[in-house]
Design an enzyme around this catalytic site. Structure first.
Site, mmCIF file in Angstrom:
data_model
loop_
_atom_site.group_PDB
_atom_site.id
_atom_site.type_symbol
_atom_site.label_atom_id
_atom_site.label_comp_id
_atom_site.label_asym_id
_atom_site.label_seq_id
_atom_site.Cartn_x
_atom_site.Cartn_y
_atom_site.Cartn_z
ATOM 1 N N HIS A 1 0.834 -1.057 -0.224
ATOM 2 C CA HIS A 1 0.074 -0.220 0.049
ATOM 3 C C HIS A 1 0.814 1.333 -0.048
ATOM 4 C CE1 HIS A 1 -3.349 2.711 0.972
ATOM 5 N NE2 HIS A 1 -4.017 1.554 0.836
ATOM 6 N N GLU B 1 -0.547 1.278 -5.737
ATOM 7 C CA GLU B 1 -0.311 0.202 -4.629
ATOM 8 C C GLU B 1 -0.340 -1.220 -5.581
ATOM 9 O OE1 GLU B 1 -3.661 0.363 -2.251
ATOM 10 O OE2 GLU B 1 -3.715 2.543 -2.014
HETATM 11 O O1 TA6 Z 1 -6.126 1.164 -1.356
HETATM 12 C C1 TA6 Z 1 -7.104 2.096 -1.004
HETATM 13 C C2 TA6 Z 1 -8.029 1.964 0.171
HETATM 14 O O2 TA6 Z 1 -8.583 0.432 0.093
HETATM 15 C C3 TA6 Z 1 -9.061 2.992 0.092
HETATM 16 O O3 TA6 Z 1 -10.394 2.516 -0.137
HETATM 17 C C4 TA6 Z 1 -9.019 3.595 1.514
HETATM 18 O O4 TA6 Z 1 -9.686 2.682 2.505
HETATM 19 C C5 TA6 Z 1 -7.555 3.095 2.024
HETATM 20 O O5 TA6 Z 1 -7.058 1.874 1.294
HETATM 21 C C6 TA6 Z 1 -6.989 3.514 3.303
HETATM 22 O O6 TA6 Z 1 -7.478 2.137 3.966
HETATM 23 P P1 TA6 Z 1 -7.016 2.344 5.592
HETATM 24 O O7 TA6 Z 1 -7.742 1.062 6.211
HETATM 25 O O8 TA6 Z 1 -5.565 2.567 5.597
HETATM 26 O O9 TA6 Z 1 -7.529 3.764 6.062
#
Ligand code: TA6
Length: 281
Positions: free
Chosen positions: A153, A256
């Protein structure tokens, strides 16, 4: 010292002057300095006490992306919410390589109840003058097959997200989570950000290029990861995140690499390897 454990983080230093920091919590890369510049975004409001995934860096998503009816785990799974073992410095030739490990026995009972498989994750971070390579090996130490998602991520630091463009996604289908998960075909050569973006691009070529907008470019080369998520929360979603500054969304873009659109099946006793290389061009 090419690698030093300090305050529950491992600091990597390359002879070129490049550096990286990896928090034992989540084995989360929290800094990567190449050619004298920080390349990774971490929110100034990130919680660093182990009570919540670090908002920024390169959190490891495993064994589920988002949430799933099949796997009753918090969003993005447990890998980013656990303390990993620092295995040590592997090599320091032209790359400084360190390894981290997470085993099922290190999980909370609740996590093990939700995902009752024997596994071992091995994560290596390799720092060279202009690149940061992160590789995950998933070993199924169970008898039965299990399925998982995984994703790196990656939060890239940018001066102004509206000047950023991502090259390499043209002709890929994507699921637009801002539009209820509806499927679209990317027709743009360059993907840019001018509002909230939360897209799962499927079956993406292994080489993407992110123009940071200030003359520098970060190449992302992924391996054995089929998809790529592009995310920027923009104004309202940024305000809704307690561990994200209201004024910070212009300074980050998440690109990501992951296998998230479909489950990866791994038979008992088998291993799976995937990862990415970020390179300053
Ligand atoms: O990767 C994108 C995502 O899935 C978004 O939908 C947003 O939720 C982001 O991840 C961050 O997620 P988190 O659980 O770290 O707040």
């Amino acid at each position: 010292m090419p690698a030093q454990e300090i305050n529950k983080s491992v600091v990597l230093t390359h002879p070129s002057g490049a550096t990286a920091n990896v928090a034992l919590y989540g084995a989360t890369v929290t800094s990567w300095v190449a050619e004298g510049e920080e390349r990774i975004f971490v929110s100034k409001k990130a919680i660093r006490d182990g009570s919540k995934a670090i908002r920024g860096g390169i959190p490891i998503v495993f064994p589920v992306f988002g949430t799933s009816e099949k796997v009753k785990l918090p969003q993005h799974g447990f890998a980013r919410n656990n303390i990993w073992e620092y295995v040590g410095l592997i090599t320091d030739n032209d790359e400084v390589v360190v390894r981290f490990a997470l085993k099922d026995t290190q999980l909370t009972q609740q996590q093990r109840n939700s995902w009752p498989f024997s596994f071992r994750l091995s994560y290596t971070v390799a720092l060279s003058e202009k690149s940061l390579k992160t590789t995950l090996v998933v070993k199924n130490e169970d008898i039965d097959t299990f399925e998982f998602n995984t994703l790196l991520h990656t939060y890239l630091l940018v001066p102004d997200v509206e000047k950023v463009s991502v090259k390499g996604l043209e002709s890929c289908h994507y699921l637009d989570k801002v539009k209820g998960g509806e499927k679209f075909l990317e027709s743009n050569d360059l993907v840019t950000i001018g509002s909230e973006v939360d897209r799962v691009y499927c079956n993406v070529p292994d080489h993407l290029s992110v123009n940071i907008g200030n003359g520098s470019v970060i190449d992302i080369t992924k391996s054995n990861l089929r998809d790529t998520v592009v995310w920027n929360p923009w104004v309202e979603k940024a305000q809704a995140l307690a561990d994200f500054g209201d004024d910070e969304y212009p300074n980050m873009i998440c690109v990501e690499a992951g296998s998230v659109a479909e489950w990866v099946k791994l038979a008992g006793g088998q291993s799976w390897t995937g990862g990415q290389v970020l390179t300053v061009v």
